[in-house]
Structures are given as structure tokens and as C-alpha cells.
Design a protein around this motif. Structure first.
Motif, PDB file in Angstrom:
ATOM      1  N   SER A  11       0.653  -0.913  -0.497  1.00 29.87           N
ATOM      2  CA  SER A  11       0.094  -0.310   0.161  1.00 29.87           C
ATOM      3  C   SER A  11       0.587   1.261   0.005  1.00 29.87           C
ATOM      4  O   SER A  11       0.362   1.883  -1.004  1.00 29.87           O
ATOM      5  CB  SER A  11      -1.204  -0.026   1.616  1.00 29.87           C
ATOM      6  N   VAL A  12       2.438   1.408   0.809  1.00 27.70           N
ATOM      7  CA  VAL A  12       3.111   2.511   0.168  1.00 27.70           C
ATOM      8  C   VAL A  12       3.442   2.313  -0.733  1.00 27.70           C
ATOM      9  O   VAL A  12       3.318   4.033  -1.360  1.00 27.70           O
ATOM     10  CB  VAL A  12       4.243   2.147   1.481  1.00 27.70           C
TER      11      VAL A  12
ATOM     12  N   GLU B 250       1.631   2.260  -3.601  1.00 29.85           N
ATOM     13  CA  GLU B 250       0.724   2.842  -4.321  1.00 29.85           C
ATOM     14  C   GLU B 250       0.997   3.872  -4.113  1.00 29.85           C
ATOM     15  O   GLU B 250       0.618   4.777  -4.540  1.00 29.85           O
ATOM     16  CB  GLU B 250      -0.837   1.736  -3.737  1.00 29.85           C
ATOM     17  N   ARG B 251       0.990   4.147  -2.992  1.00 30.44           N
ATOM     18  CA  ARG B 251       1.191   6.095  -1.999  1.00 30.44           C
ATOM     19  C   ARG B 251       2.113   6.395  -3.153  1.00 30.44           C
ATOM     20  O   ARG B 251       1.714   8.040  -3.531  1.00 30.44           O
ATOM     21  CB  ARG B 251       1.433   5.497  -0.854  1.00 30.44           C
TER      22      ARG B 251
ATOM     23  N   TRP C 198       0.754   6.961  -6.876  1.00 30.42           N
ATOM     24  CA  TRP C 198      -0.293   7.799  -6.863  1.00 30.42           C
ATOM     25  C   TRP C 198      -0.571   9.138  -6.161  1.00 30.42           C
ATOM     26  O   TRP C 198      -1.451  10.062  -6.544  1.00 30.42           O
ATOM     27  CB  TRP C 198      -1.569   7.102  -7.073  1.00 30.42           C
ATOM     28  N   ASP C 199       0.479   9.732  -5.440  1.00 34.41           N
ATOM     29  CA  ASP C 199      -0.267  10.274  -4.262  1.00 34.41           C
ATOM     30  C   ASP C 199       0.150  11.677  -5.096  1.00 34.41           C
ATOM     31  O   ASP C 199       0.736  11.811  -5.779  1.00 34.41           O
ATOM     32  CB  ASP C 199       0.538  10.454  -3.208  1.00 34.41           C
TER      33      ASP C 199
ATOM     34  N   PRO D 143       3.273  13.922  -4.141  1.00 35.71           N
ATOM     35  CA  PRO D 143       4.032  12.715  -3.217  1.00 35.71           C
ATOM     36  C   PRO D 143       5.788  13.110  -1.982  1.00 35.71           C
ATOM     37  O   PRO D 143       5.679  14.430  -2.710  1.00 35.71           O
ATOM     38  CB  PRO D 143       5.153  11.817  -4.757  1.00 35.71           C
TER      39      PRO D 143
ATOM     40  N   TYR E 291       9.091   7.826   1.675  1.00 41.52           N
ATOM     41  CA  TYR E 291       8.309   6.873   2.054  1.00 41.52           C
ATOM     42  C   TYR E 291       9.010   5.105   2.819  1.00 41.52           C
ATOM     43  O   TYR E 291       9.284   5.270   2.067  1.00 41.52           O
ATOM     44  CB  TYR E 291       6.892   5.813   0.991  1.00 41.52           C
TER      45      TYR E 291
END
Length: 332
Positions: A270-271, A273-274, A277-278, A281, A285
Motif C-alpha cells: 500500500s505504501v 501505491e501511495r 499515486w499520491d 508525493p 516513504y
């Protein structure tokens, strides 16, 4: 002119000017909105993973394809390699499930240490872009090399290979694919310095990873004015052996050979993905590594081995891995 007539005329003129002013404001706003829409960068769901030769690269390819991305999977041995067969087999397997893969995976020959191969890779990616697609969404650099050895005994070629892959490879990736990221204001994602573990023999590797982090900072500074975001995935807690390990073979008598990518837990995915797509950004991360999440990648042709039972199945574990039949397909 009578006072009442003048007053009525004044109100009429005021109304007329108000309407004209409102119309002018509307047209100005309309033009600005059109300009903003024209200035918006085209969207893309294409993601390049530079190395699917590792368990981590395989896991990212399958995960992103499951999320609807078109994944270009780089691999040193090309489209006939074991990772390519595993990915194609995984896609075929999912076709017969209740939840088929919404995305796709395109295997591609890619070696970050060779300029001619990188040039060919850019041409390959360009040929796979859809009509009107000007670039790709992101490049995730999963390429890297790890060797352990004391300074007095480690082979020089091992040090050179780590420097060529980890440091120069990071710069070559940016040089080769930045033209695909500028039109989309895409992301260039690197893996941060992973721990080499405990003990001696980590001098050359640690030097290469510290230099790689500095490369990421400088590339970010240079590409930021062009709208390209350079993101670092902090792999703290994930040892280098795990970061660059190949997929693990699971061989049992009478069953198809499967390969397990046991690297990231669901929260770490999930990180990723962030980071992709954040809307705004972060520069870094943090990934949380876990050893509890795994999935199997059976080669499509391995399914046929179930119906071809023979006495040779009992001797599979006695053969070296590189000489074994990978699900009915001889490893290249």
C-alpha cells in the motif's frame, strides 16, 4: 428630461452594464479553465519495473497488474527467462479465476549496466504506448547487486559490479527514461539504502548504497523543475539479501514447481501505491518489511506436469536447481 425618466434610464444602463460585466467575467473564467485543461498532463497507467529478476520485482509486477496497471517488467535474460515464464504463467492462471487481472505485464530485456540495452528498451516502451499516450506514469528501479566480503579478500569485480549496478545504474535509469516521465509529470522511484545485515564484509556495499542515496537527491533536484517527482522508498528493516534475492523455488514430488516471492507485506505494498499515486508525493516513504506475506507464481506449463507423473518426480530434489525442469519447461 423628467427626473423619473432619467432614473429609469439609469437603472436600465446599470442592468445592461451588469449583464455585460457578468458575461465578460464568464468568458475570462472559461478561457482560464480551458487553459488549465490544456496544461494538465496526460494520464498513464504504464509502470516500468526495471528488474523482475528478484522476488521483490516479481511481487511488484504482479501486485501492480492486479491493480489495473500495464507493467513493463525488465529482466536481464529477456523474454525467454524464468521470470518471464513465471509472469506469463501467473497471468494465464488468473484468467481462469473469478477475479482476472485487470492489468497486464509486458516482459522486456533490460540491463541497467549496458547503454545499448537501455536504448533498445526505450524503443520497446515507445512501441507499446497507446495512440495519444505520450509517456508513462512511473519507473520503479528495483535493480541492484549485493556481495558480502572483507576488504582484504573481496574480489575487485564484485565491488565494480555493485558500483556499476547500484550507483551508475541509478543514473542510467534516469537518463534513459526521463523523456517518458516529463510529458506525464511522472514518478522516478528508487529503493533506499537497505541494511546489509550484521557482521563484517559490507564496506563496498554500504559505500554503493550511500552514494546511491546521494544520486537520488541530486536527480530530484535537477528534475523537479520539469514536474518529475523523484521518490525514495526507505527499505529500513529489509536486509540486502532479501532485497535482491531471486524467487524461492518450492519443489515437491507429484506437484508443480512453484516460486515464492516473500518480501513485502500488504501494508508495504500500500505504501508503494501511495508513492505512485499520491497527488503530492513525499520525497521518502517508509516500507515495513514482513516475512509473513507470500504468494506462489506457478508456470503455466507446470500444470501439465500433474498429468505426467513418472518416476522422475521422485528424483527432482536430488538435482541442482539450474538443471531442473521448471514446470515442464527446461530452465534457460
Amino acid at each position: 428630461m423628467e427626473p423619473m425618466t432619467a432614473l429609469v434610464l439609469a437603472f436600465q444602463l446599470l442592468a445592461l452594464f451588469s449583464i455585460a460585466g457578468a458575461l465578460i467575467i464568464y468568458l475570462i473564467c472559461k478561457v482560464r479553465d480551458d487553459d488549465v485543461k490544456k496544461a494538465e498532463h496526460p494520464k498513464s497507467n504504464t509502470v516500468l519495473v526495471t528488474s523482475a529478476d528478484t522476488a521483490l520485482g516479481l511481487q511488484l509486477c504482479t501486485h501492480l497488474a492486479s491493480k489495473g496497471c500495464r507493467v513493463v517488467a525488465g529482466m536481464k535474460d529477456g523474454v525467454d527467462s524464468l521470470p518471464a515464464k513465471l509472469l506469463v504463467g501467473w497471468l494465464k492462471m488468473r484468467e481462469f479465476t473469478e477475479a482476472p487481472v485487470p492489468g497486464t505485464i509486458i516482459p522486456m530485456f533490460l540491463d541497467v549496466t549496458k547503454d545499448d540495452v537501455l536504448r533498445e528498451a526505450t524503443e520497446t516502451i515507445g512501441s507499446h504506448l497507446s495512440a495519444g499516450e505520450q509517456g508513462i506514469a512511473a519507473v520503479i528501479n528495483t535493480s541492484g547487486t549485493f556481495y558480502r566480503g572483507r576488504i582484504e579478500s573481496q574480489e575487485l569485480y564484485q565491488m565494480e559490479q555493485m558500483f556499476k549496478t547500484n550507483i551508475l545504474g541509478s543514473l542510467r535509469i534516469a537518463k534513459a527514461f526521463v523523456d517518458f516521465l516529463r510529458p506525464t509529470c511522472g514518478r522516478l522511484i528508487y529503493l533506499g539504502a537497505a541494511s546489509g545485515g550484521h557482521g563484517d564484509g559490507l564496506i563496498a556495499y554500504n559505500v554503493s548504497r550511500v552514494a546511491t542515496d546521494k544520486c537520488v537527491q541530486e536527480v530530484r533536484r535537477e528534475l523537479q523543475p520539469f514536474g518529475v517527482s523523484v521518490v525514495c522508498l526507505d527499505t529500513c528493516g529489509l536486509h540486502a539479501e532479501t532485497l535482491y534475492k531471486p524467487p524461492t523455488a518450492q519443489i515437491s514430488s507429484g506437484a508443480p514447481t512453484t516460486y515464492t516471492a516473500n518480501v513485502l507485506c500488504p501494508s508495504a505494498l500500500s505504501v508503494v501505491e501511495r508513492a505512485l499515486w499520491d497527488q503530492s508525493p513525499h520525497e521518502r516513504y517508509s516500507l515495513l518489511a514482513s516475512n509473513k506475506y507470500q504468494f506462489a507464481l506457478p508456470c503455466r506449463s507446470s500444470l501439465r506436469s500433474l498429468s505426467n507423473k513418472s518416476n522422475s518426480d521422485n528424483n527432482v530434489n536430488k538435482k541442482p536447481l539450474e538443471n531442473q525442469s521448471i514446470g515442464g519447461v527446461q530452465r534457460v
